[in-house]
Design an enzyme around this catalytic site. Structure first.
Site, PDB file in Angstrom:
ATOM      1  N   GLU A  18       0.969  -1.484   0.269  1.00  0.00           N
ATOM      2  CA  GLU A  18       0.118  -0.074   0.037  1.00  0.00           C
ATOM      3  C   GLU A  18       0.464   1.419   0.295  1.00  0.00           C
ATOM      4  OE1 GLU A  18      -2.409  -2.965   2.807  1.00  0.00           O
ATOM      5  OE2 GLU A  18      -0.537  -2.904   2.286  1.00  0.00           O
TER       6      GLU A  18
ATOM      7  N   CYS B 218      -1.005   0.753   8.186  1.00  0.00           N
ATOM      8  CA  CYS B 218      -0.848   0.766   6.390  1.00  0.00           C
ATOM      9  C   CYS B 218      -2.328   1.522   6.722  1.00  0.00           C
ATOM     10  CB  CYS B 218      -0.646  -0.656   4.955  1.00  0.00           C
ATOM     11  SG  CYS B 218       0.644  -1.404   4.629  1.00  0.00           S
TER      12      CYS B 218
ATOM     13  N   THR C   8      22.140 -37.631   1.035  1.00  0.00           N
ATOM     14  CA  THR C   8      22.082 -36.908  -0.444  1.00  0.00           C
ATOM     15  C   THR C   8      23.581 -36.384  -0.489  1.00  0.00           C
ATOM     16  OG1 THR C   8      19.706 -36.973  -0.961  1.00  0.00           O
ATOM     17  CG2 THR C   8      20.671 -35.521  -1.452  1.00  0.00           C
TER      18      THR C   8
ATOM     19  N   ASP D  95      25.652 -37.712  -3.857  1.00  0.00           N
ATOM     20  CA  ASP D  95      24.984 -36.437  -4.681  1.00  0.00           C
ATOM     21  C   ASP D  95      26.185 -35.529  -5.193  1.00  0.00           C
ATOM     22  OD1 ASP D  95      23.048 -37.877  -5.946  1.00  0.00           O
ATOM     23  OD2 ASP D  95      21.770 -36.492  -4.602  1.00  0.00           O
TER      24      ASP D  95
ATOM     25  N   LEU E 105      22.585 -27.312  -4.160  1.00  0.00           N
ATOM     26  CA  LEU E 105      21.437 -26.808  -3.300  1.00  0.00           C
ATOM     27  C   LEU E 105      21.812 -25.164  -2.800  1.00  0.00           C
ATOM     28  CD1 LEU E 105      21.413 -29.182   0.091  1.00  0.00           C
ATOM     29  CD2 LEU E 105      20.547 -29.071  -2.262  1.00  0.00           C
TER      30      LEU E 105
ATOM     31  N   ARG F  38      19.723 -21.766  -8.939  1.00  0.00           N
ATOM     32  CA  ARG F  38      19.973 -21.309 -10.375  1.00  0.00           C
ATOM     33  C   ARG F  38      19.656 -20.394 -11.394  1.00  0.00           C
ATOM     34  NH1 ARG F  38      21.511 -26.666  -9.452  1.00  0.00           N
ATOM     35  NH2 ARG F  38      20.114 -27.536 -11.134  1.00  0.00           N
TER      36      ARG F  38
ATOM     37  N   ASN G 167      12.830 -38.814   2.735  1.00  0.00           N
ATOM     38  CA  ASN G 167      11.270 -38.344   2.544  1.00  0.00           C
ATOM     39  C   ASN G 167      10.263 -39.368   3.510  1.00  0.00           C
ATOM     40  OD1 ASN G 167      11.751 -36.581   0.750  1.00  0.00           O
ATOM     41  ND2 ASN G 167      12.007 -38.216  -0.682  1.00  0.00           N
TER      42      ASN G 167
END
Length: 372
Positions: free
Chosen positions: A52, A84, A196, A200, A204, A207, A308
């Site tokens: 606002e 506001c 992970t 890998d 993280l 990009r 998970n």
């Protein structure tokens, strides 16, 4: 009489704050006079002017007797910015059209009451569904104090997230991966398990050009993270939290190999959190409480099957996003998105409701929300 096009414009303005305002809501505002837009704004950054006041700052003429369209109930309390509602009254706005109610106890309904008490017409729930959709994260966080957790993964038609060799590049296509980066830009945090990181060696990070990096959260019960990993090597530039089990706290504060590792990680700018444990692993509920207190309002969960399953079992997942590729990998050893022990029968399974289906080229995008 309101005109939907102005609220739709306010919604598009609100989206421009994506990734920059957390844990505040996305809000857009448009000021209309005699059928002309004379001011517009959106909440650009946490701590900055609200939508606002941004709209008033852009005025091309007096806003007296004008209409204001705003996607969320105007605030009426002092925070990092003044209320506001006071600015709306000062500029002598005649009518205010609002999309979403604010569930924040400091605001809820009080913003409307303030405006009405000063003679301003208030019309609510204009394109409410579309406005509400802007702030699923904010609504959840402000009412629970916990992060909104989105479990995200790519899988094949037969439910595999990688081949039996462990190779997973690439299950999904380029369009799906771009959308995945957009999700990272939206969230405050991104979380994976130590498995992970070891397997890998991910960065993280986001990009997207101009995107923001979410806080990296690594669940590492026994503090095994490799000191030469990309996470550690970049932790002075990208905020990183390492959640470790409280059982190693004493060892980290004494002399020895674990203490040396602890000090090395701290010197690299990593925040180490000693967390309650459940079944010899990090208690995700305890971790969520801590992260919520740090104003991390949303997390993209990109873990493997073990993390998970723990997230599903501890009931911290608000939403699941799946990119389903038109491929079949097969292999009984090929990993699936959710591992762990599993539930005894389908009646005990955690249930979700289908919210959205889209396509990214040949991939299918599926969004499910928690049934509870």
């Amino acid at each position: 009489m309101f005109d939907e096009k102005y609220m739709r414009f306010a919604i598009e303005l609100a989206k421009k704050g994506t990734g920059a305002v957390n844990p505040n809501p996305l809000v857009g505002a448009v000021i209309v006079k005699d059928g002309r837009i004379i001011g517009q704004g959106y909440h650009k950054a946490y701590g900055g002017l609200h939508a606002e006041r941004e709209a008033f700052k852009s005025l091309t003429e007096s806003a007296e007797n004008a209409d204001m369209y705003v996607t969320l109930e105007p605030c009426c309390h002092y925070g990092k910015q003044p209320p506001c509602v006071e600015a709306i009254v000062e500029h002598k706005i005649k009518r205010v059209y609002v999309g979403s109610d604010d569930p924040n106890k400091l605001v809820s309904g009080k913003g409307y009451e303030y405006l009405k008490s000063h003679g301003i017409e208030v019309h609510t729930h204009i394109l409410k569904e579309e406005c509400d959709a802007l702030n699923d994260i904010f609504f959840y966080y402000i009412t629970t104090g916990l992060p909104f957790v989105v479990m995200k993964y790519a899988m094949t038609l037969d439910g595999k997230i990688a081949a039996y060799t462990g190779e997973s590049k690439w299950i999904s296509n380029e369009a799906s991966r771009y959308n995945s980066q957009e999700l990272r830009n939206l969230a405050s945090g991104i979380m994976v398990g130590i498995g992970t990181v070891i397997k890998d060696n991910p960065m993280l990070t986001c990009r997207l050009d101009g995107g923001h990096n979410p806080v990296r959260i690594i669940c590492d019960t026994n503090m095994k993270i490799p000191l030469d990993s990309n996470i550690v090597k970049t932790s002075k530039d990208v905020p990183t939290i390492l959640a470790v089990g409280e059982h190693i706290k004493r060892a980290c504060q004494a002399d020895g190999e674990l203490a040396d590792r602890y000090n090395n990680l701290i010197s690299n700018g990593i925040e180490i959190v000693f967390t309650e444990e459940k079944d010899n692993r990090i208690s995700l509920k305890a971790l969520m409480k801590y992260l919520g207190e740090k104003k991390i309002d949303s997390i993209i969960l990109e873990g493997g099957g073990t993390l998970n399953y723990a997230a599903i079992e501890e009931d911290i997942v608000s939403e699941i996003i799946i990119y389903m590729a038109p491929k079949v990998l097969g292999g009984k050893e090929a990993p699936t998105a959710v591992g762990g022990k599993g539930f005894e029968n389908p009646d005990l399974a955690k249930k979700f409701i289908l919210k959205e289906i889209r396509q990214f080229d040949e991939d299918v995008f599926l969004k499910y929300i928690s049934k509870v």
